[in-house]
Design a protein around this motif. Sequence first.
Motif, PDB file in Angstrom:
ATOM      1  N   UNK A  54       1.085  -1.190   0.182  1.00 24.18           N
ATOM      2  CA  UNK A  54      -0.026  -0.085  -0.030  1.00 24.18           C
ATOM      3  C   UNK A  54       1.003   1.068   0.037  1.00 24.18           C
ATOM      4  N   UNK A  55       0.848   2.103  -0.882  1.00 27.91           N
ATOM      5  CA  UNK A  55       1.485   3.520  -1.047  1.00 27.91           C
ATOM      6  C   UNK A  55       0.560   4.633  -0.982  1.00 27.91           C
ATOM      7  N   UNK A  56       1.025   5.486  -0.601  1.00 26.95           N
ATOM      8  CA  UNK A  56       0.079   6.894  -0.244  1.00 26.95           C
ATOM      9  C   UNK A  56       0.686   8.129   0.216  1.00 26.95           C
ATOM     10  N   UNK A  65      -4.370  10.345  -0.654  1.00 23.19           N
ATOM     11  CA  UNK A  65      -4.455   9.577  -1.569  1.00 23.19           C
ATOM     12  C   UNK A  65      -3.597   8.308  -1.096  1.00 23.19           C
ATOM     13  N   UNK A  66      -4.097   6.983  -1.515  1.00 24.43           N
ATOM     14  CA  UNK A  66      -3.557   5.661  -1.551  1.00 24.43           C
ATOM     15  C   UNK A  66      -3.865   4.957  -2.601  1.00 24.43           C
ATOM     16  N   UNK A  67      -2.809   4.097  -2.996  1.00 28.69           N
ATOM     17  CA  UNK A  67      -3.069   3.009  -4.043  1.00 28.69           C
ATOM     18  C   UNK A  67      -2.734   1.717  -3.471  1.00 28.69           C
ATOM     19  N   UNK A  68      -3.347   0.603  -3.636  1.00 28.31           N
ATOM     20  CA  UNK A  68      -3.159  -0.784  -3.217  1.00 28.31           C
ATOM     21  C   UNK A  68      -2.685  -1.473  -4.587  1.00 28.31           C
ATOM     22  N   UNK A  98      -7.606   2.575  -5.877  1.00 30.48           N
ATOM     23  CA  UNK A  98      -7.255   3.791  -5.078  1.00 30.48           C
ATOM     24  C   UNK A  98      -8.260   4.493  -4.141  1.00 30.48           C
ATOM     25  N   UNK A  99      -7.632   4.910  -3.256  1.00 26.06           N
ATOM     26  CA  UNK A  99      -8.545   5.647  -2.063  1.00 26.06           C
ATOM     27  C   UNK A  99      -8.178   6.863  -2.245  1.00 26.06           C
ATOM     28  N   UNK A 100      -9.369   7.842  -2.113  1.00 28.70           N
ATOM     29  CA  UNK A 100      -8.686   9.564  -1.759  1.00 28.70           C
ATOM     30  C   UNK A 100      -9.989   9.959  -0.816  1.00 28.70           C
ATOM     31  N   UNK A 101      -9.591  10.740  -0.160  1.00 36.08           N
ATOM     32  CA  UNK A 101     -10.246  11.377   1.142  1.00 36.08           C
ATOM     33  C   UNK A 101      -9.712  12.802   1.599  1.00 36.08           C
ATOM     34  N   UNK A 102     -10.305  13.405   2.210  1.00 35.79           N
ATOM     35  CA  UNK A 102      -9.808  14.823   2.776  1.00 35.79           C
ATOM     36  C   UNK A 102     -10.117  14.691   4.351  1.00 35.79           C
ATOM     37  N   UNK A 103      -8.875  14.745   5.018  1.00 31.59           N
ATOM     38  CA  UNK A 103      -9.270  14.586   6.473  1.00 31.59           C
ATOM     39  C   UNK A 103      -9.580  16.159   7.094  1.00 31.59           C
TER      40      UNK A 103
END
Length: 193
Positions: A54-56, A65-68, A98-103
């Motif tokens: 997992x990178x991000x 952002x993260x990619x699996x 891919x995952x994206x979010x705003x904290x």
Amino acid sequence: MINLKKLLPSYLIAASMISTAAMADWAVDSEQSKVFFISTKNLNTSEVHSFNRVEGKLSSDGKFTASIDLSTVETGIDIRNQRMREMLFKVDAFPQAKISATLAENIMALAKGETLHTELPATLTLMGIEKSLNLNVVVTKTTEGQFVVTSAKPVLLSAADIGLQAGVEALQKVAGLSSIGLSVPVTFNLVLN
């Protein structure tokens, strides 16, 4: 008497270091981060699997952002890993999820040792399909330079919603199984440095 000319360079260096640290980005630590999912076959046999890469990154403004790497699926059985890569995830065409979010600001403002339990709206992109998710997470700022984000409860994904139903059916047929569940619970533990 204080010599301001001598102190000014030291002050500017210190202020620059503080400013740089405050504006720093965080990167997902691939060695310590994992994504897990559970599959169920023949109605009542469940098994835990994982993705091993997992990178991000998380920017100082809260953009995550993260990619699996789907080719790193690990089920404990080599032939099943290969079948999942080829028949389910089709990694030649879709190598990553891919995952994206705003904290929110209150997450980014956590002090060392503080923990926050929150819901985090996110977007999953898999097989060319975007799916909105609500992630129930626990975020801990373990040190000044580290966040740990863990799922507080599993995310339940439907294979039909994310383009995986045909792949599940192909796996079921090739393995000679009576069934493979189409709903999959996913959990994660992400360390960001």
